[in-house]
Write an enzyme that holds these catalytic residues in place. Structure first.
Site, PDB file in Angstrom:
ATOM      1  N   LYS A 236     -17.030   2.463 -40.134  1.00  0.00           N
ATOM      2  CA  LYS A 236     -16.157   2.342 -38.963  1.00  0.00           C
ATOM      3  C   LYS A 236     -16.438   3.494 -38.003  1.00  0.00           C
ATOM      4  O   LYS A 236     -16.632   4.634 -38.440  1.00  0.00           O
ATOM      5  CB  LYS A 236     -14.694   2.376 -39.428  1.00  0.00           C
ATOM      6  CG  LYS A 236     -13.669   2.037 -38.344  1.00  0.00           C
ATOM      7  CD  LYS A 236     -12.252   2.042 -38.931  1.00  0.00           C
ATOM      8  CE  LYS A 236     -11.195   1.636 -37.907  1.00  0.00           C
ATOM      9  NZ  LYS A 236      -9.831   1.652 -38.486  1.00  0.00           N
TER      10      LYS A 236
ATOM     11  N   SER B 112      -7.187  -2.474 -37.231  1.00  0.00           N
ATOM     12  CA  SER B 112      -8.187  -2.020 -36.284  1.00  0.00           C
ATOM     13  C   SER B 112      -9.630  -2.097 -36.803  1.00  0.00           C
ATOM     14  O   SER B 112     -10.552  -2.174 -36.003  1.00  0.00           O
ATOM     15  CB  SER B 112      -7.890  -0.580 -35.881  1.00  0.00           C
ATOM     16  OG  SER B 112      -8.031   0.289 -36.993  1.00  0.00           O
TER      17      SER B 112
ATOM     18  N   SER C  26      -4.761  -1.207 -41.095  1.00  0.00           N
ATOM     19  CA  SER C  26      -6.045  -1.396 -40.420  1.00  0.00           C
ATOM     20  C   SER C  26      -7.211  -1.778 -41.327  1.00  0.00           C
ATOM     21  O   SER C  26      -8.269  -2.149 -40.830  1.00  0.00           O
ATOM     22  CB  SER C  26      -6.418  -0.140 -39.631  1.00  0.00           C
ATOM     23  OG  SER C  26      -5.730  -0.133 -38.403  1.00  0.00           O
TER      24      SER C  26
END
Lengths: 481, 486
Positions: free
Chosen positions: B79, B154, B178
């Protein structure tokens, strides 16, 4: 500006920031050192790069607790760290990690002397925090640049109660604080390097008035004498305002020591909201009682206490006692020499603070690095007291004691410095000098007896400093009778 | 079957058996990225050269007969809010669009010492703020099961890439769901570990007291393998916890469902939960019951307050954490400004997206003097209450089962106009962060539209072993989940 109107009383509280002299910074492994090349003593943590986290240097807690104990504070067993949020280019995270509602140390006091009178000032709190960087302005570049070397240097903030009543007291308080910080080894106390900085809170009130009026906080006070000037200036300003029927606002002002005046930074309506909240990246600080009591036991006798004791136990004047107590090494030296009981403590003090200090400075040497021991110095002073050597010879001995490793007795005999008090030996010297000093002899006989000193001096010279001046003076007086 | 379609455990076995090289595995993933990325848009940066270099060094070590860690040669996506030395780390924000960290996050150091090729940096909602990946400044990631739909957020890039076969594994971060919510939308296993079990050093902070790095994988076993790599105390993270961390994959099949006491909190199955989701999770619970698990209905009465408390605490911390992006040192600086304050204001106004600004303002407000007691301090008290309720629930249950998200993946643009509706998709996951607990998403079926439904397992602190074993066991009951067809 006119001075302070006599109707008024000054109220001062001080917030002192002291940089701690730990090896490394408070939240990273960077060296805590002053004067390095710009931006060489910093890493991704102290420059607050995204993703980095602080970890607390436990030495910082230890140093702060030591100072807290020295200032008679209560040490909180469980404390936390908080974020103080504000924007400034020298603050790379845009928050300073500090302590808000639960400081490490609180509710203490400090005693110190002002004009020989003991004064006590309350210590509200002592907390730990990180220093910010420095903005650089120069002519070789436009705008401002930031030096991050100072980011993360550990600080303690020492906040006093509004117990100080004059600029003189403020200065004495600051000097005491500095002395203790240096004594404990928690700060190097170097003002010129910004190791100690202070914010000054001043208000005035009519003498006899209960409670306090609005206070003004002054920033940018960099020296102790500057603090005194800032306080006197601000007190005069406030009393003039009050005399004119105006009220003093709660303000933050910036002191300009060169101009000797301050200017408004912000008033209460524009006060900063720092939005303090607990620092989530750090754990609660837990100091247990055994840790605190171990530190307490390791605490040295503090200079203010030492000064008082020297005055009491050795009958020293406040000035001598204070100077001796200033340096831990010198104080210990003095006490060991005095304990031998060979000579007057006041004489030891005179030699330590006078010639020994002078010679050490000449030789760029510390007392601990020199060869002189308390035993050797006491021996020398007692020989001087007994008349075995003259004051002039003692100076020579003292200097030799610092680097020779010999005892006073050895130096005296090696250099032939023993004082001659034997009349027979001295009479011939006197006769020879009188024969050479016709003019002085005539003057003396005509009543100008003050030439006696000159004649004694001539005799001393001829005896290469070894003649006992008192004996010499007696012989001269007899001869010229 | 292509190499990219296998699980990490299968690839690891094949690599060790000499059936394929690490380079072949990595090239297969890179090929898949080449074909799928147009539709999925999961990557912000592809680091092909780096990945191949690591793969080749794993191959070299293997041919030299060296002992290699279990995931050596298995590629991974990261990420883009986890710092990678020398590689752009943007947090999907304009304000960090040019930021190249000079250091590696602790988890990246671990990935490197395990010879895992890093394929690239995955898309996310800007600064991990969002539930659909639509708040990325750079691109909108698509759900491989239906490219008209969001992958969740996210960590949407991670979830979509795993589901599309672009990467077998990914590291994400989870502050309020997330990892678990996108894992649920994309049909992955997603593990948000116990707060303090994985170092946060190098994770660009959103809400420091809630953020936790975790894993995306195709199966619970793969998740266990990757979690074993990244967990552990880190001297650089004061909030990381020192304790024994076992090898979570070694013993994963050793699970006795008859000894499991599973708590089912009624508050998580209320009217806000989509009927298909509820039925699917109930069906999964029934399956566990049939296999001997004891199912207990429990109550977590403060759940209603969790979302408000979460957004107050998270935004408060974010307002402080994101203050450093000020245009002074790195990242975006406005081109025109009058003075220092003006530079701050313009750089931040132009550099942050709307959702980030909204949360910064909310956070600054709840911390400001006069309001902190009513908001932040109240939220912290609520947090303590929720934590206590979980603690007492775990006296009667080994784990708690809930839906991961109230719905399956929604359409792009469907919720962007209404932040509150967007926030509500975190309703089942935020409590877990608030209490610092481990939570895991395991897919439990598809809805009528063919979209994955996720089931959440929540355990006591440091109970990852039970969560992973239970999920692994459940996978064996559930059988193969239909793959996304691209």
């Amino acid at each position: 500006m006119p001075g302070l109107n006599e109707k008024y009383e000054i109220i001062v509280g001080l917030e002192v920031h002291a940089e701690l002299s730990t090896e490394t910074k408070i939240y990273c492994a960077c060296k805590n050192s002053f004067g390095a090349e710009v931006n060489t003593q910093c890493c991704e943590i102290c420059t607050g790069l995204p993703g980095t986290l602080p970890t607390l240097n436990e030495k910082v807690v230890e140093y702060a607790v030591r100072m807290g104990l020295a200032a008679n504070c209560k040490i909180n067993n469980i404390t936390k760290q908080d974020r103080k949020n504000y924007f400034y280019p020298d603050l790379p995270k845009a928050y300073q990690i500090s302590q808000y509602d639960v400081p490490l140390c609180q509710n203490g006091w400090l005693d110190f002397l002002v004009d020989g009178e003991e004064r006590r000032v309350g210590i509200t709190r002592i907390h730990i925090e990180e220093d910010a960087g420095k903005l650089l302005h120069g002519e070789s570049f436009s705008g401002s640049l930031v030096d991050f070397n100072r980011c993360g240097v550990p600080l303690i903030e020492i906040v006093s109660e509004p117990d100080i009543r004059s600029s003189k007291e403020a200065k004495a308080y600051l000097e005491t604080l500095k002395q203790i910080l240096v004594y404990l080894g928690v700060s190097d106390g170097k003002m010129q390097e910004g190791s100690i900085r202070c914010d000054v809170n001043v208000s005035v009130r009519l003498k006899g008035q209960e409670g306090f009026n609005n206070r003004v906080e002054m920033k940018n006070v960099n020296t102790f004498s500057g603090a005194a000037r800032a306080i006197d200036y601000e007190a005069a300003r406030q009393s003039a305002l009050m005399e004119a029927g105006e009220t003093v606002g709660q303000e933050t002002r910036r002191w300009d020591d060169v101009k000797g005046e301050n200017i408004l930074l912000r008033s209460k309506e524009n006060a900063m909201d720092y939005r303090y909240f607990p620092e989530p990246d750090l754990k609660t600080i837990v100091v247990d009682d055994s840790f605190v009591s171990a530190l307490k036991e390791g605490l040295p006798e503090l200079p203010n206490r030492k000064t008082a004791r020297y005055m009491r136990e050795y009958g020293l004047p406040a000035y001598d006692a204070g100077l001796l107590a200033e340096s831990m090494d010198r104080a210990a030296f003095f006490e060991r020499a005095a304990a031998l009981g060979l000579c007057q403590p006041k004489n030891i003090s005179n030699w330590l603070l006078g010639d020994i200090t002078y010679f050490l400075r000449e030789k760029k040497m510390e007392l601990s690095e020199s060869a002189v021991t308390p035993e050797k110095l006491a021996d020398m002073v007692s020989r001087l007291e007994k008349g075995e050597i003259s004051g002039a010879a003692a100076k020579i001995v003292a200097e030799a004691l610092l680097d020779s490793g010999l005892s006073a007795g050895e130096i005296i005999s090696e250099k032939g410095l023993a004082q001659v008090s034997d009349r027979d030996a001295l009479e011939s010297i006197v006769d020879a000098v009188l024969a050479d000093s016709e003019k002085a002899v005539i003057q003396y006989k005509s009543g100008k007896t003050n030439v006696l000193g000159f004649l004694v001096g001539q005799c001393m010279k001829r005896s290469k400093g070894k003649g006992n001046p008192a004996v010499l003076s007696g012989i001269i007086a007899e001869r010229l009778k | 079957m292509e190499l990219y379609e296998y699980t990490a455990a299968e690839l690891s076995a094949m690599f060790r058996a000499g059936e394929c090289s690490a380079e072949e595995i990595t090239r297969s993933a890179l090929d898949r990225i080449n074909t799928a990325e147009d539709k999925i848009q999961a990557f912000l940066t592809v680091t092909e050269e780096n990945a191949l270099e690591t793969a080749k060094s794993a191959d070299k070590k293997f041919s030299a007969g060296e002992t290699l860690p279990p995931l050596a040669g298995i590629p991974i996506g990261i990420k883009d809010n986890i710092c990678t030395n020398g590689i752009l780390t943007t947090c999907a924000s304009k304000i960090l669009g040019n930021f190249i960290p000079p250091y590696d996050a602790t988890v990246i150091k671990k990935i490197k010492t395990h010879y895992m090729p890093i394929l690239g940096k995955m898309n996310l909602d800007e600064f991990a703020m969002g539930s659909s990946c639509e708040n990325s400044y750079f691109k909108k990631t698509r759900n491989p099961y239906d490219t008209e739909r969001v992958p969740g957020g996210s960590s949407g890039g991670c979830a979509a890439a795993v589901s599309a076969g672009e990467v077998p594994l990914a590291l994400g971060s989870d502050t309020g769901g997330s990892i678990r919510q996108p894992a649920s939308y994309c049909g992955n296993v997603g593990l948000k570990p116990t707060y303090g079990s994985v170092s946060r050093y190098g994770l660009v902070a959103f809400a420091s007291s809630l953020d936790q790095i975790g894993v995306f994988a195709k199966t619970a076993e793969d998740a266990a393998l990757l979690y074993s790599v990244i967990c552990g105390k880190d001297e650089k993270d004061a909030t990381s916890v020192r304790r024994e961390y076992p090898d979570f994959a070694a013993d994963i099949s050793n699970f006795d469902c008859k000894k499991l006491r599973a708590g089912v909190p009624k508050e998580y199955f209320g009217p806000g939960i989509d009927g298909e989701v509820r039925d699917s999770v109930y069906k999964a619970i029934e399956l566990l019951k049939e296999n001997g698990a004891e199912i207990r209905e429990i109550s977590l009465p403060s759940t209603d307050y969790a979302l408000s408390a979460y957004y107050i605490i998270a935004c408060a911390e974010a307002s402080s954490n994101l203050a450093r992006f000020d245009g002074v040192k790195y990242g975006y600086r406005s081109e025109k400004f009058e003075n220092l304050i003006d530079m701050y204001e313009r750089s931040r106004s132009e550099g942050f997206g709307d959702e980030v600004k909204r949360r910064i303002m909310l956070g600054a407000f709840v911390l400001s003097s006069g309001y902190i007691d009513a908001y932040y301090n109240k939220a912290k008290a609520t947090q303590a209450l929720i934590s206590r309720e979980f603690a007492s629930a775990f006296e009667q249950a080994d784990l708690i089962i809930t839906p991961t998200s109230p719905t399956t993946a929604f359409k792009l643009g469907e919720k962007t106009a209404d932040p509150l509706q967007m926030y509500a998709s975190d309703i089942c996951t935020v409590t877990v962060n608030i209490a610092g607990l481990p939570g895991l998403n395991v897919p439990c079926g598809l809805d009528g539209k063919g979209l994955p439904i996720g089931m959440q397992f929540v355990g006591p602190h440091f109970s990852e072993e039970i969560l992973l074993k239970a999920a692994h066991f459940y996978e064996s009951l559930r059988g193969e989940l239909p793959r996304a067809l691209l």
